[in-house]
Enzyme design. Structure first.
Site, PDB file in Angstrom:
ATOM      1  N   HIS A 266      -9.023   2.257  -3.208  1.00  0.00           N
ATOM      2  CA  HIS A 266      -7.607   2.152  -2.850  1.00  0.00           C
ATOM      3  C   HIS A 266      -6.854   1.386  -3.941  1.00  0.00           C
ATOM      4  O   HIS A 266      -6.646   0.185  -3.828  1.00  0.00           O
ATOM      5  CB  HIS A 266      -7.504   1.435  -1.493  1.00  0.00           C
TER       6      HIS A 266
ATOM      7  N   CYS B  32      -1.049   3.054   6.202  1.00  0.00           N
ATOM      8  CA  CYS B  32      -0.489   1.837   6.785  1.00  0.00           C
ATOM      9  C   CYS B  32      -0.050   0.924   5.657  1.00  0.00           C
ATOM     10  O   CYS B  32      -0.543   1.012   4.526  1.00  0.00           O
ATOM     11  CB  CYS B  32      -1.505   1.137   7.690  1.00  0.00           C
TER      12      CYS B  32
ATOM     13  N   CYS C  99       0.814  -1.222   0.000  1.00  0.00           N
ATOM     14  CA  CYS C  99       0.000   0.000   0.000  1.00  0.00           C
ATOM     15  C   CYS C  99       0.844   1.266   0.000  1.00  0.00           C
ATOM     16  O   CYS C  99       0.378   2.324  -0.417  1.00  0.00           O
ATOM     17  CB  CYS C  99      -0.925   0.020   1.217  1.00  0.00           C
TER      18      CYS C  99
END
Length: 388
Positions: free
Chosen positions: A333, A364, A90
């Site tokens: 995302h 995160c 991520c």
């Protein structure tokens, strides 16, 4: 205090975000990037693609072949401009931006195109070497470490921290409502360009639900464990997208949209990854002797509502400061592009304020990490010696 060696942000732009097998079905990641780059450079005629020293992009699911190189060539960068791909899950796009900024700081480059691209819709199926079965997700830790699914960790964290299903659903609903208001009011226009082709003209993010409600969210079943509280409604969806951030030496005679001022990357226990943004932001504030009250806007990637609530409650943040236009629970995302999306959104928000101000982009990272970046808006360069 002084912010040593700031890096200029010439532009930060993104495409609309699509859901997996949605508006970008069948469109390869290099096509997404090409579409974005053509429009981005058309809007900033003071620099040319041939002047770019390097292309550094984040990506997670489109493994192999140095995707950034494919994207660069597809987008029209000349063949002698190098490119590299970064996979930090991520955090891939933020890691790419940090790498680019560091190269500029040590005078190894003066202009770099960075950001990220993700096409979950066209990701290749990867087979496990032993079982020969498709891998649904790669391991985040080696043998000997716990490797729980991120959704399971979200459920366990919510239970441990006593964050209710209702609180998570309410946060998710609020994210969609803020996103809807931003869309309707036109506040996203400075950060977004449409995907344009002979057959498509995509202008809107696909996953913002204008008709959602607390009642609809309450009907969704747990997504990861039988008695869990994380659902498809209060967890981020799977997405496609692209974001491009152009960084430059601050001494170049260019008009900057903002300044990259610094970063903190932290590592912690893999099962505590949801706390990564808290730890990284705490260290970032300490590094620059700042208080949360001195930060005008924060963009947090909403991986899960529980993670966003932990962050919001820890720093006692208002809706006006945290994700004022909505977050990933609404927009989605696109893993490798998300960091660039955060920077585009953050600058969009900061530059609505007609004075020097600061913002933080944070997220995160699966496997137990967190990343936070400190950004100044386009008026920050006029602040004396880049000081507070």
């Amino acid at each position: 205090m002084k912010f040593n060696s700031p890096v200029g942000i010439v532009a930060a732009t993104r495409l609309p975000i699509g859901k997996i097998n949605g508006i970008y079905q069948g469109i390869m990641p290099e096509q997404l990037y090409q579409n974005l780059i053509i429009q981005q450079f058309a809007a900033i005629p003071q620099i040319k693609q041939a002047e770019i020293n390097q292309v550094i992009l984040g990506n997670v699911t489109n493994q192999g072949g140095n995707l950034a190189r494919r994207c660069a060539l597809q987008a029209g960068f000349v063949s002698n401009i190098p490119a590299q791909t970064i996979d930090c899950q991520c955090g891939s796009s933020l890691a790419a931006i940090i790498t680019a900024a560091n190269l500029i700081k040590v005078n190894d480059a003066s202009l770099i195109c960075t950001g990220g691209v993700e096409s979950t819709s066209t990701a290749n199926i990867v087979l496990d070497a032993n079982s020969k079965r498709p891998i649904k997700r790669f391991k985040m830790t080696p043998d000997g470490f716990s490797d729980l699914d991120m959704g399971i960790i979200a459920d366990l964290t919510a239970k441990k921290k006593k964050i209710s299903r209702l609180a998570q659903d309410q946060y998710a609903l609020n994210s969609h409502r803020k996103a809807m208001q931003a869309i309707i009011s036109g506040k996203l226009q400075p950060e977004i360009v449409p995907y344009q082709s002979t057959t498509k003209n995509i202008c809107l993010d696909q996953t913002v639900r204008f008709d959602t409600s607390l009642e609809k969210l309450a009907k969704l079943k747990p997504a990861f464990s039988a008695n869990g509280t994380a659902t498809a409604g209060n967890s981020c969806p799977i997405n496609d997208g692209a974001a491009s951030v152009i960084l430059a030496q601050p001494t170049l005679p260019l008009e900057f949209q903002g300044l990259y001022l610094g970063q903190i990357t932290v590592a912690l226990d893999p099962e505590a990854f949801l706390f990564g943004p808290i730890k990284a932001t705490e260290k970032l504030l300490k590094k620059f002797s700042l208080q949360v009250s001195e930060i005008t806007a924060i963009e947090l990637n909403e991986a899960f509502a529980v993670q966003a609530l932990l962050f919001k409650n820890h720093f006692n943040l208002t809706d006006a400061k945290l994700n004022a236009f909505g977050g990933a629970l609404a927009f989605g995302h696109p893993y490798g592009a998300t960091g660039g999306v955060l920077i585009a959104r953050l600058l969009n928000r900061l530059n609505l304020i007609n004075r020097p101000c600061l913002g933080i982009a944070t997220l995160c990272v699966a496997g137990g990490m967190g990343i936070s970046l400190l950004i100044g808006n386009k008026w920050w360069k006029n602040a004396i010696n880049y000081t507070k």
